[in-house]
Design a protein around this motif. Structure first.
Motif, PDB file in Angstrom:
ATOM      1  N   LEU A 270      -8.081  17.784 -22.098  1.00 34.65           N
ATOM      2  CA  LEU A 270      -7.209  18.769 -22.724  1.00 34.65           C
ATOM      3  C   LEU A 270      -5.787  18.539 -22.241  1.00 34.65           C
ATOM      4  CD1 LEU A 270      -6.602  21.456 -24.244  1.00 34.65           C
ATOM      5  CD2 LEU A 270      -7.221  22.646 -22.123  1.00 34.65           C
ATOM      6  N   PRO A 271      -4.837  18.303 -23.144  1.00 34.18           N
ATOM      7  CA  PRO A 271      -3.446  18.102 -22.721  1.00 34.18           C
ATOM      8  C   PRO A 271      -2.944  19.266 -21.873  1.00 34.18           C
ATOM      9  CG  PRO A 271      -3.706  17.501 -25.029  1.00 34.18           C
ATOM     10  CD  PRO A 271      -5.005  18.139 -24.605  1.00 34.18           C
ATOM     11  N   VAL A 275      -9.308  19.478 -17.355  1.00 34.79           N
ATOM     12  CA  VAL A 275     -10.662  19.546 -17.904  1.00 34.79           C
ATOM     13  C   VAL A 275     -10.677  18.894 -19.283  1.00 34.79           C
ATOM     14  CG1 VAL A 275     -11.239  21.650 -16.648  1.00 34.79           C
ATOM     15  CG2 VAL A 275     -10.242  21.810 -18.949  1.00 34.79           C
ATOM     16  N   THR A 276     -11.866  18.591 -19.775  1.00 28.13           N
ATOM     17  CA  THR A 276     -11.978  18.041 -21.122  1.00 28.13           C
ATOM     18  C   THR A 276     -11.846  19.166 -22.151  1.00 28.13           C
ATOM     19  OG1 THR A 276     -14.374  18.337 -21.251  1.00 28.13           O
ATOM     20  CG2 THR A 276     -13.560  16.274 -20.260  1.00 28.13           C
ATOM     21  N   LEU A 277     -11.611  18.768 -23.390  1.00 23.63           N
ATOM     22  CA  LEU A 277     -11.550  19.759 -24.465  1.00 23.63           C
ATOM     23  C   LEU A 277     -12.877  20.502 -24.577  1.00 23.63           C
ATOM     24  CD1 LEU A 277      -9.611  17.808 -27.224  1.00 23.63           C
ATOM     25  CD2 LEU A 277      -8.998  20.053 -26.323  1.00 23.63           C
ATOM     26  N   GLY A 278     -13.982  19.776 -24.446  1.00 22.62           N
ATOM     27  CA  GLY A 278     -15.291  20.413 -24.538  1.00 22.62           C
ATOM     28  C   GLY A 278     -15.487  21.463 -23.464  1.00 22.62           C
ATOM     29  N   GLU A 279     -15.110  21.139 -22.234  1.00 21.86           N
ATOM     30  CA  GLU A 279     -15.256  22.088 -21.125  1.00 21.86           C
ATOM     31  C   GLU A 279     -14.375  23.316 -21.327  1.00 21.86           C
ATOM     32  OE1 GLU A 279     -16.281  18.865 -17.563  1.00 21.86           O
ATOM     33  OE2 GLU A 279     -14.199  19.392 -18.034  1.00 21.86           O
ATOM     34  N   ALA A 280     -13.143  23.094 -21.789  1.00 20.81           N
ATOM     35  CA  ALA A 280     -12.226  24.218 -21.993  1.00 20.81           C
ATOM     36  C   ALA A 280     -12.719  25.132 -23.108  1.00 20.81           C
ATOM     37  CB  ALA A 280     -10.826  23.704 -22.315  1.00 20.81           C
ATOM     38  N   VAL A 335      -0.226  32.039 -21.033  1.00 21.20           N
ATOM     39  CA  VAL A 335      -1.067  31.606 -22.143  1.00 21.20           C
ATOM     40  C   VAL A 335      -1.784  30.315 -21.739  1.00 21.20           C
ATOM     41  CG1 VAL A 335      -1.107  30.810 -24.537  1.00 21.20           C
ATOM     42  CG2 VAL A 335       0.462  32.643 -23.853  1.00 21.20           C
ATOM     43  N   PRO A 336      -3.117  30.299 -21.754  1.00 20.15           N
ATOM     44  CA  PRO A 336      -3.862  29.108 -21.341  1.00 20.15           C
ATOM     45  C   PRO A 336      -3.513  27.878 -22.171  1.00 20.15           C
ATOM     46  CG  PRO A 336      -5.319  31.016 -21.433  1.00 20.15           C
ATOM     47  CD  PRO A 336      -4.011  31.437 -22.039  1.00 20.15           C
ATOM     48  N   ALA A 337      -3.647  26.720 -21.542  1.00 21.86           N
ATOM     49  CA  ALA A 337      -3.280  25.450 -22.170  1.00 21.86           C
ATOM     50  C   ALA A 337      -4.054  25.193 -23.458  1.00 21.86           C
ATOM     51  CB  ALA A 337      -3.515  24.305 -21.184  1.00 21.86           C
ATOM     52  N   VAL A 338      -5.290  25.703 -23.550  1.00 20.06           N
ATOM     53  CA  VAL A 338      -6.101  25.435 -24.730  1.00 20.06           C
ATOM     54  C   VAL A 338      -5.466  26.028 -25.984  1.00 20.06           C
ATOM     55  CG1 VAL A 338      -7.591  27.476 -24.441  1.00 20.06           C
ATOM     56  CG2 VAL A 338      -8.454  25.441 -25.650  1.00 20.06           C
ATOM     57  N   THR A 356      -5.697  35.485 -34.853  1.00 24.65           N
ATOM     58  CA  THR A 356      -6.943  34.734 -34.819  1.00 24.65           C
ATOM     59  C   THR A 356      -7.542  34.676 -33.421  1.00 24.65           C
ATOM     60  OG1 THR A 356      -6.121  33.333 -36.619  1.00 24.65           O
ATOM     61  CG2 THR A 356      -8.044  32.536 -35.408  1.00 24.65           C
ATOM     62  N   PHE A 357      -6.696  34.451 -32.413  1.00 21.45           N
ATOM     63  CA  PHE A 357      -7.175  34.211 -31.058  1.00 21.45           C
ATOM     64  C   PHE A 357      -6.729  35.299 -30.086  1.00 21.45           C
ATOM     65  CE2 PHE A 357      -6.563  29.962 -33.024  1.00 21.45           C
ATOM     66  CZ  PHE A 357      -7.890  29.543 -33.016  1.00 21.45           C
ATOM     67  N   ASN A 358      -7.387  35.329 -28.920  1.00 25.91           N
ATOM     68  CA  ASN A 358      -6.990  36.322 -27.903  1.00 25.91           C
ATOM     69  C   ASN A 358      -5.761  35.892 -27.113  1.00 25.91           C
ATOM     70  OD1 ASN A 358      -7.795  34.911 -25.297  1.00 25.91           O
ATOM     71  ND2 ASN A 358      -9.815  34.992 -26.258  1.00 25.91           N
ATOM     72  N   MET A 359      -5.383  34.637 -27.207  1.00 27.20           N
ATOM     73  CA  MET A 359      -4.161  34.103 -26.592  1.00 27.20           C
ATOM     74  C   MET A 359      -4.104  34.295 -25.079  1.00 27.20           C
ATOM     75  SD  MET A 359      -2.799  32.621 -29.075  1.00 27.20           S
ATOM     76  CE  MET A 359      -1.283  32.082 -28.301  1.00 27.20           C
ATOM     77  N   GLY A 360      -5.263  34.470 -24.459  1.00 29.61           N
ATOM     78  CA  GLY A 360      -5.299  34.590 -23.002  1.00 29.61           C
ATOM     79  C   GLY A 360      -5.542  35.984 -22.487  1.00 29.61           C
ATOM     80  N   ILE A 361      -5.651  36.970 -23.393  1.00 29.46           N
ATOM     81  CA  ILE A 361      -5.931  38.358 -23.010  1.00 29.46           C
ATOM     82  C   ILE A 361      -7.176  38.816 -23.768  1.00 29.46           C
ATOM     83  CG2 ILE A 361      -5.127  40.751 -23.060  1.00 29.46           C
ATOM     84  CD1 ILE A 361      -3.602  39.080 -21.050  1.00 29.46           C
ATOM     85  N   GLY A 362      -8.260  39.053 -23.037  1.00 29.08           N
ATOM     86  CA  GLY A 362      -9.523  39.378 -23.690  1.00 29.08           C
ATOM     87  C   GLY A 362      -9.807  40.850 -23.846  1.00 29.08           C
ATOM     88  N   MET A 363      -9.113  41.688 -23.072  1.00 32.82           N
ATOM     89  CA  MET A 363      -9.324  43.136 -23.144  1.00 32.82           C
ATOM     90  C   MET A 363      -7.989  43.829 -22.899  1.00 32.82           C
ATOM     91  SD  MET A 363     -12.043  45.178 -23.620  1.00 32.82           S
ATOM     92  CE  MET A 363     -13.554  44.583 -22.862  1.00 32.82           C
ATOM     93  N   VAL A 364      -7.696  44.846 -23.718  1.00 31.77           N
ATOM     94  CA  VAL A 364      -6.454  45.603 -23.570  1.00 31.77           C
ATOM     95  C   VAL A 364      -6.789  47.059 -23.319  1.00 31.77           C
ATOM     96  CG1 VAL A 364      -4.352  46.395 -24.714  1.00 31.77           C
ATOM     97  CG2 VAL A 364      -5.093  44.020 -24.985  1.00 31.77           C
ATOM     98  N   LEU A 365      -6.238  47.615 -22.248  1.00 32.12           N
ATOM     99  CA  LEU A 365      -6.413  49.021 -21.909  1.00 32.12           C
ATOM    100  C   LEU A 365      -5.126  49.772 -22.211  1.00 32.12           C
ATOM    101  CD1 LEU A 365      -8.408  47.320 -20.065  1.00 32.12           C
ATOM    102  CD2 LEU A 365      -8.453  49.313 -18.579  1.00 32.12           C
ATOM    103  N   VAL A 366      -5.245  50.885 -22.907  1.00 28.96           N
ATOM    104  CA  VAL A 366      -4.097  51.749 -23.178  1.00 28.96           C
ATOM    105  C   VAL A 366      -4.155  52.872 -22.153  1.00 28.96           C
ATOM    106  CG1 VAL A 366      -2.875  53.115 -24.893  1.00 28.96           C
ATOM    107  CG2 VAL A 366      -4.341  51.215 -25.623  1.00 28.96           C
TER     108      VAL A 366
END
Length: 400
Positions: A270-271, A275-280, A335-338, A356-366
């Motif tokens: 993964l640029p 790690v490899t793209l598969g692992e990421a 923001v993760p490299a992937v 489309t994506f979570n962009m590095g944040i999987g849960m948001v609490l208000v």
């Protein structure tokens, strides 16, 4: 595990005995005919039969479909629609289902039981399975399966009680199935819930050789006076983001399209990462249950959004009262490299990435401002959390 199952059975039995009829006093709870109580048996090729009485009814009150983007990208970059995901068709299906089962749309379905609610959720892992088949990484896909359901129901403040799985394949490879189920067991341990049962379906000629499909179902419980429902959210409240491990289990139709266009393989590095793209891409979804329940227990949490398909743009507004929106501080977390690779390789617009994506944040609490300070201070050393935005008057999500 035995103690957990026994405790769950005892707790449910106590509530069943205390409940003579359902009381529908929340707008997100389906109004249906009187409940029927009868023995409900869980058949499994893998687990002993557990006898207990549960509530049964002929309705659904949970999120049927995650909101997914459908906009075209005039710049020529890839979109989720290009990858085969059509939000218009999905929205039309939800509209039709809503006529038959009013109350759907939340992250989990709530069913009244005494002074509590049972909270149920169901999900799969989508086309991330395709990458599991290609990489041969089957040990963690079960964690993804558990995560997608338990992360949904914890948004209501519910503690997961038990989980059920469905494993389907054309020809049962026992060694492969064992790896998958081991991941499910790991996921249940991470979320402190019992793996109560499952179904193994062997259907010749239905799936390609070596492939399988998964579905999961989770049930939790929360006191009625402790439900997190977003109704007290006001402008000025703070958005706290909990980091993801990567893509999690959404957006893989687009990921696979990007991979095909990039000329790289899953074995390539993964640029920008070691790690490899598969692992990421196969990194298991974070299970937030224990962390979120701990934060809820300290007070000040008003709403929670599980960031899945639809990203911030479609998921955060689901917890807001009418007339409120959010401002996201774009540079407030790493923001993760992937995701950087996906966007660059697919020439994907910022708006499409955010829907489309979570962009590095999987849960948001208000949370309230006071609670935000405590959560961020407690995070030092114990866990990672970011102040990623705030609630504002208006509607929708904007990025600054």
């Amino acid at each position: 595990m035995t103690n957990t199952v026994a405790a769950a059975n005892a707790e449910i039995s106590r509530y069943v005995a205390a409940s003579s009829r359902p009381i529908f006093d929340k707008p997100t709870i389906a109004t249906q005919p009187p409940l029927v109580i009868r023995p409900y048996r869980l058949f499994s090729q893998r687990f002993p039969l557990l006898s207990l009485s549960l509530l049964e009814r002929n309705s659904i009150s949970s999120s049927r479909l995650r909101s997914l983007p459908n906009n075209s990208d005039a710049s020529g970059g890839l979109t989720y629609k290009d990858a085969g995901v059509d939000i218009d068709a999905g929205s039309e299906l939800v509209r039709r289902i809503a006529k038959m089962a009013p109350g759907i749309g939340g992250f989990g379905g709530l069913y009244p039981l005494g002074d509590s609610f049972l909270v149920a959720g169901t999900d799969g892992v989508g086309t991330k399975l395709k990458l599991a088949f290609e990489t041969g990484i089957h040990e963690t896909i079960g964690i993804d399966l558990v995560a997608m359901s338990v992360n949904d129901i914890v948004t209501s403040g519910a503690k997961p009680l038990f989980f059920l799985d469905y494993f389907a394949t054309s020809h049962l490879d026992v060694d492969l199935a064992e790896k998958v189920i081991k991941g499910i067991v790991d996921g249940c341990q991470q979320s402190d819930c019992a793996l109560l049962g499952g179904e193994t379906a062997e259907m010749p000629d239905f799936y390609a050789k070596g492939e399988y499909d998964l579905s999961g179902f989770a049930v939790g419980i929360v006191k009625k006076d402790s439900v997190i429902d977003g109704k007290n959210i006001v402008a000025g409240d703070v958005l706290i983001g909990l980091p993801s491990s990567g893509v999690h289990s959404n957006g893989f139709s687009l990921v696979r399209r990007v991979l095909a266009h990039s000329g790289l393989s899953l074995k390539d590095q993964l640029p920008g990462a070691a790690v490899t793209l598969g692992e990421a891409l196969m990194a298991p979804t974070v299970i937030y249950v224990k962390q979120v329940l701990d934060i809820i227990g300290k007070g000040g949490v008003k709403g929670i959004a599980h960031i899945t398909g639809g990203g911030f743009t479609d998921n955060i507004p689901r917890v807001f009262p009418e007339g409120l929106g959010a401002v996201i501080y774009k540079d407030s977390w790493n923001v993760p490299a992937v995701f950087k690779w996906i966007q660059q390789a697919g020439k994907i617009e910022d708006a499409e990435m955010s829907r489309t994506f979570n962009m590095g944040i999987g849960m948001v609490l208000v949370v309230s401002k006071e609670a935000s300070q405590r959560i961020l201070e407690d995070a030092n050393g114990a866990y990672t959390a970011y102040r990623i935005g705030e609630v504002v008057n208006g509607e929708g999500v904007s990025y600054h």
